[in-house]
Write an enzyme that holds these catalytic residues in place. Structure first.
Site, PDB file in Angstrom:
ATOM      1  CE  LYS A 149       5.025  -7.136   5.968  1.00  0.00           C
ATOM      2  NZ  LYS A 149       5.170  -8.706   5.502  1.00  0.00           N
TER       3      LYS A 149
ATOM      4  NE  ARG B 138      10.194  -7.169   0.900  1.00  0.00           N
ATOM      5  CZ  ARG B 138       9.271  -5.962   1.187  1.00  0.00           C
ATOM      6  NH1 ARG B 138       8.703  -6.011   2.188  1.00  0.00           N
ATOM      7  NH2 ARG B 138       8.725  -5.533   0.092  1.00  0.00           N
TER       8      ARG B 138
HETATM    9  C1  8Y4 Z   1       4.114  -0.562   6.404  1.00  0.00           C
HETATM   10  C2  8Y4 Z   1       5.104  -1.064   5.614  1.00  0.00           C
HETATM   11  C3  8Y4 Z   1       2.977  -1.591   6.349  1.00  0.00           C
HETATM   12  C4  8Y4 Z   1       5.077  -2.270   4.767  1.00  0.00           C
HETATM   13  C5  8Y4 Z   1       2.750  -2.767   5.514  1.00  0.00           C
HETATM   14  C6  8Y4 Z   1       3.861  -2.948   4.799  1.00  0.00           C
HETATM   15  C7  8Y4 Z   1       6.905  -9.248   2.562  1.00  0.00           C
HETATM   16  C8  8Y4 Z   1       7.166  -9.313   1.186  1.00  0.00           C
HETATM   17  C9  8Y4 Z   1       6.043  -7.564   1.282  1.00  0.00           C
HETATM   18  C10 8Y4 Z   1       7.110 -10.525   3.345  1.00  0.00           C
HETATM   19  C11 8Y4 Z   1       8.717 -11.219   1.611  1.00  0.00           C
HETATM   20  C12 8Y4 Z   1       4.805  -4.765   3.283  1.00  0.00           C
HETATM   21  C13 8Y4 Z   1       7.101  -8.080  -0.894  1.00  0.00           C
HETATM   22  C14 8Y4 Z   1       4.134  -5.731   2.325  1.00  0.00           C
HETATM   23  N1  8Y4 Z   1       5.974  -8.217   2.570  1.00  0.00           N
HETATM   24  N2  8Y4 Z   1       8.177 -10.284   0.746  1.00  0.00           N
HETATM   25  N3  8Y4 Z   1       6.966  -8.174   0.552  1.00  0.00           N
HETATM   26  N4  8Y4 Z   1       8.078 -11.224   2.793  1.00  0.00           N
HETATM   27  N5  8Y4 Z   1       9.220 -12.296   1.069  1.00  0.00           N
HETATM   28  N6  8Y4 Z   1       3.767  -4.322   4.206  1.00  0.00           N
HETATM   29  O1  8Y4 Z   1       6.646 -10.459   4.578  1.00  0.00           O
HETATM   30  O2  8Y4 Z   1       6.193  -4.565   3.240  1.00  0.00           O
HETATM   31  S1  8Y4 Z   1       5.154  -5.946   0.810  1.00  0.00           S
END
Ligand code: 8Y4
Length: 274
Positions: A219, A254
């Protein structure tokens, strides 16, 4: 298949591998190839030690186009069916739409992962009827605007209050307390300082008496801490964050990078159990 509550009752941390099914995550864009690619990727994550595969068909990134109910079902249901044919692994469905929740569970998914904490129309009712584990994630605002100016009185207290209210709504709708998992929602309507507070004080969520899931992998908070490292250079930071979250009581992780996280959590467990 072992359900996640028996897995959790072992006390061990569980790893949830992220499986993206949005068309832009595949080079070809063709239906059959992307289905095969997604299934292989999920089986690889299982081999690497994932306990759960999180299947999502809608991007929550700011600026991502909304996906219709029909399109989202078209994306996730074939992936769930295909994976279910080849594996008995726990599958979670990352969605906020009641119709997708229903279709995904019918196709063989076991857990609902909702970044909107069942606030969409029909979501509470469908989850009560399906009687499956649900992860309630906290988000301030909506994906398009949530990073504009996030504000809290006290980020941990405010999010705990949000959970108390959502849990009450769930119970009133007929969702069993034993089916609820909570997630502070790192990066969803939070500044870097908010995210750091949440990680440092994660143990305070344990007073709600429910399993805690965290999504820290790759993130932007890690990008910010690592001199604006791009997504593909956030692995070591992601692993460090998972270890800290485990030390502060997180139960489910996750992640995009399953093997590095599984290894780091094994080291964590050895020390935490000494
Ligand atoms: C790089 C990679 C930058 C990924 C941002 C991201 C969560 C989630 C997401 C979480 C739960 C993400 C579906 C966002 N984040 N579900 N989902 N908890 N339960 N961003 O933190 O991965 S998507």
């Amino acid at each position: 298949m072992t359900d996640i509550f028996s897995l959790l009752s072992s006390g061990k941390p569980l790893v949830m591998g992220v499986l993206n099914t949005t068309p832009d995550s595949f080079s070809d864009g063709g239906q059959y190839n992307s289905l095969q690619t997604a299934t292989r990727q999920a089986l690889k994550m299982q081999q690497q030690g994932a306990d759960i595969i999180d299947v999502g068909g809608e991007s929550t990134r700011p600026g991502a186009k909304p996906v219709s109910l029909e399109d989202e079902i078209q994306r996730v249901v074939p992936v769930i069916q295909s994976l279910r044919q080849q594996s008995d692994i726990c599958i979670s469905i990352d969605t906020s739409k009641a119709g997708v929740m229903q279709a995904a569970i019918e196709a063989g998914a076991n857990i609902i992962n909702d970044v909107n904490a069942l606030r969409a129309a029909g979501a509470l009712k469908v989850c009560a009827e399906l009687d499956v584990p649900v992860c309630l994630m906290h988000m301030q605002g909506e994906p398009r605007t949530m990073q504009t100016s996030p504000a809290y009185k006290d980020v941990v207290d405010d999010i705990k209050f949000f959970f108390e209210q959502r849990i009450e709504c769930c119970i009133n709708a007929g969702i069993k307390q034993q089916n609820i998992i909570i997630d502070p929602g790192f990066g969803f309507g939070k500044t870097l300082q908010h995210n750091l507070q949440l990680l440092k004080r994660l143990a305070e969520f344990k007073s709600l008496g429910l399993p805690v899931l965290v999504g820290l992998s790759r993130k932007s908070m890690l990008g910010k801490l690592l001199d604006n490292a791009p997504v593909e250079e956030r692995l070591y930071g992601s692993v460090a964050a998972a270890v800290l979250a485990r030390t502060n009581g997180a139960n489910i992780f996750r992640v995009h990078d399953v093997k590095p996280t599984v290894d780091a959590l094994k080291v964590c467990e050895a020390i935490n159990n000494t």
